[in-house]
Design an enzyme around this catalytic site. Structure first.
Site, PDB file in Angstrom:
ATOM      1  N   GLU A  51      -0.621  -4.812  11.657  1.00 46.55           N
ATOM      2  CA  GLU A  51       0.070  -4.394  10.417  1.00 46.55           C
ATOM      3  C   GLU A  51       1.519  -4.670  10.673  1.00 46.55           C
ATOM      4  O   GLU A  51       2.166  -4.988   9.768  1.00 46.55           O
ATOM      5  CB  GLU A  51      -0.227  -2.876  10.321  1.00 46.55           C
ATOM      6  CG  GLU A  51       0.286  -2.506   8.989  1.00 46.55           C
ATOM      7  CD  GLU A  51      -0.094  -1.005   8.651  1.00 46.55           C
ATOM      8  OE1 GLU A  51      -0.932  -0.749   7.730  1.00 46.55           O
ATOM      9  OE2 GLU A  51       0.428  -0.045   9.095  1.00 46.55           O
ATOM     10  N   HIS A 111       3.524  -5.171   3.716  1.00 46.81           N
ATOM     11  CA  HIS A 111       3.007  -5.621   5.281  1.00 46.81           C
ATOM     12  C   HIS A 111       2.991  -7.063   5.065  1.00 46.81           C
ATOM     13  O   HIS A 111       2.201  -7.410   4.196  1.00 46.81           O
ATOM     14  CB  HIS A 111       2.181  -4.560   5.859  1.00 46.81           C
ATOM     15  CG  HIS A 111       2.548  -3.296   6.116  1.00 46.81           C
ATOM     16  ND1 HIS A 111       3.361  -2.812   7.218  1.00 46.81           N
ATOM     17  CD2 HIS A 111       2.280  -2.260   5.582  1.00 46.81           C
ATOM     18  CE1 HIS A 111       3.712  -1.760   7.127  1.00 46.81           C
ATOM     19  NE2 HIS A 111       2.674  -1.297   6.172  1.00 46.81           N
ATOM     20  N   HIS A 168       4.947   0.185  -0.525  1.00 48.88           N
ATOM     21  CA  HIS A 168       5.619  -0.755   0.614  1.00 48.88           C
ATOM     22  C   HIS A 168       4.815  -2.032   1.008  1.00 48.88           C
ATOM     23  O   HIS A 168       3.679  -1.769   1.018  1.00 48.88           O
ATOM     24  CB  HIS A 168       6.204   0.074   1.394  1.00 48.88           C
ATOM     25  CG  HIS A 168       5.427   0.537   2.527  1.00 48.88           C
ATOM     26  ND1 HIS A 168       4.604   1.815   2.215  1.00 48.88           N
ATOM     27  CD2 HIS A 168       4.722   0.020   3.794  1.00 48.88           C
ATOM     28  CE1 HIS A 168       3.837   1.901   3.155  1.00 48.88           C
ATOM     29  NE2 HIS A 168       3.786   1.177   4.086  1.00 48.88           N
ATOM     30  N   ASP A 177      -4.755 -10.763  -0.613  1.00 45.24           N
ATOM     31  CA  ASP A 177      -3.629 -11.607  -0.640  1.00 45.24           C
ATOM     32  C   ASP A 177      -2.623 -11.191  -1.838  1.00 45.24           C
ATOM     33  O   ASP A 177      -3.034 -11.419  -2.817  1.00 45.24           O
ATOM     34  CB  ASP A 177      -3.626 -12.793  -0.204  1.00 45.24           C
ATOM     35  CG  ASP A 177      -2.168 -13.491   0.003  1.00 45.24           C
ATOM     36  OD1 ASP A 177      -1.350 -12.814   0.813  1.00 45.24           O
ATOM     37  OD2 ASP A 177      -1.871 -14.528  -0.316  1.00 45.24           O
ATOM     38  N   HIS A 178      -1.390 -10.715  -1.535  1.00 41.23           N
ATOM     39  CA  HIS A 178      -0.365 -10.512  -2.847  1.00 41.23           C
ATOM     40  C   HIS A 178      -1.127  -9.377  -3.643  1.00 41.23           C
ATOM     41  O   HIS A 178      -0.972  -9.556  -4.869  1.00 41.23           O
ATOM     42  CB  HIS A 178      -0.179 -11.588  -3.623  1.00 41.23           C
ATOM     43  CG  HIS A 178       0.944 -12.589  -2.660  1.00 41.23           C
ATOM     44  ND1 HIS A 178       0.414 -13.156  -1.641  1.00 41.23           N
ATOM     45  CD2 HIS A 178       2.307 -12.778  -3.070  1.00 41.23           C
ATOM     46  CE1 HIS A 178       1.508 -14.017  -1.269  1.00 41.23           C
ATOM     47  NE2 HIS A 178       2.596 -13.613  -2.016  1.00 41.23           N
ATOM     48  N   CYS A 222       5.678   5.856   4.734  1.00 43.78           N
ATOM     49  CA  CYS A 222       4.318   5.195   4.106  1.00 43.78           C
ATOM     50  C   CYS A 222       3.946   5.806   2.910  1.00 43.78           C
ATOM     51  O   CYS A 222       3.064   5.255   2.083  1.00 43.78           O
ATOM     52  CB  CYS A 222       3.449   5.124   5.148  1.00 43.78           C
ATOM     53  SG  CYS A 222       3.658   4.196   6.548  1.00 43.78           S
ATOM     54  N   HIS A 270       1.036  -1.203   0.092  1.00 47.60           N
ATOM     55  CA  HIS A 270       0.058  -0.030  -0.120  1.00 47.60           C
ATOM     56  C   HIS A 270       0.757   1.177   0.034  1.00 47.60           C
ATOM     57  O   HIS A 270       2.173   1.372   0.214  1.00 47.60           O
ATOM     58  CB  HIS A 270      -0.949   0.067   1.279  1.00 47.60           C
ATOM     59  CG  HIS A 270      -0.342   0.201   2.559  1.00 47.60           C
ATOM     60  ND1 HIS A 270      -1.168   0.479   3.788  1.00 47.60           N
ATOM     61  CD2 HIS A 270       0.932   0.309   2.791  1.00 47.60           C
ATOM     62  CE1 HIS A 270      -0.439   0.708   4.815  1.00 47.60           C
ATOM     63  NE2 HIS A 270       0.725   0.482   4.294  1.00 47.60           N
TER      64      HIS A 270
HETATM   65 NI    NI Z   1       2.391   0.821   5.632  1.00 44.53          NI
END
Ligand code: NI
Length: 136
Positions: A125, A42, A40, A80-81, A34, A15
């Site tokens: 997160e 998580h 990036h 996911d992914h 961020c 995100h």
């Molecule tokens: Ni983040």
């Protein structure tokens, strides 16, 4: 007697946090790393908690297989992914913070659960940063 059952799940996603109506400087100031324009990732961990009465016929509050499949369909498959900003329509206009992600997950699961069950979702997160949503 009401009992809470918990199911853990996991997804990886990318995100970027930013507010398009702000300047780059303000986005950097508020969101820091961020706001990386190239996104990036998580490793999100999820705990879905369902509270209800024990069904006298099954002995279950909810069949864990049903809950597992629901989390798979409503959360893992769509998230996911994925790049949350680009791939998940709910975050086209909504900043995909942990807070907004947990609300989206709660709404998706709530819509598929019996109204006799209460729902709380906890989203990690990072191992140290997590949020909860119980819908109120
Ligand atoms: Ni983040």
């Amino acid at each position: 007697m009401r009992v809470t059952v918990h199911r853990k799940a996991h997804f990886n996603a990318a995100h970027r946090l930013y507010n398009p109506s702000w300047t780059n400087e303000k986005n950097d100031e508020i969101f820091g790393l961020c706001n990386n324009i190239n996104y990036h990732g998580h490793n999100y961990e999820l705990i879905v908690s369902v509270t209800g009465s024990i069904d006298p016929e099954t002995g279950y509050v909810i069949d864990m297989k049903v809950l597992k499949d629901l989390i798979h369909t409503e959360v893992e498959l769509p998230f996911d992914h994925k790049n949350l900003n680009l791939d998940v329509p709910a975050f086209k206009e909504v900043n995909p913070t942990a807070e907004n992600i947990v609300v989206e997950i709660w709404n998706r699961l709530r819509a598929k659960l019996s109204l006799s069950l209460d729902l709380e979702v906890t989203l990690y997160e990072t191992p140290r940063n997590f949020v909860t949503c119980s819908g109120s």
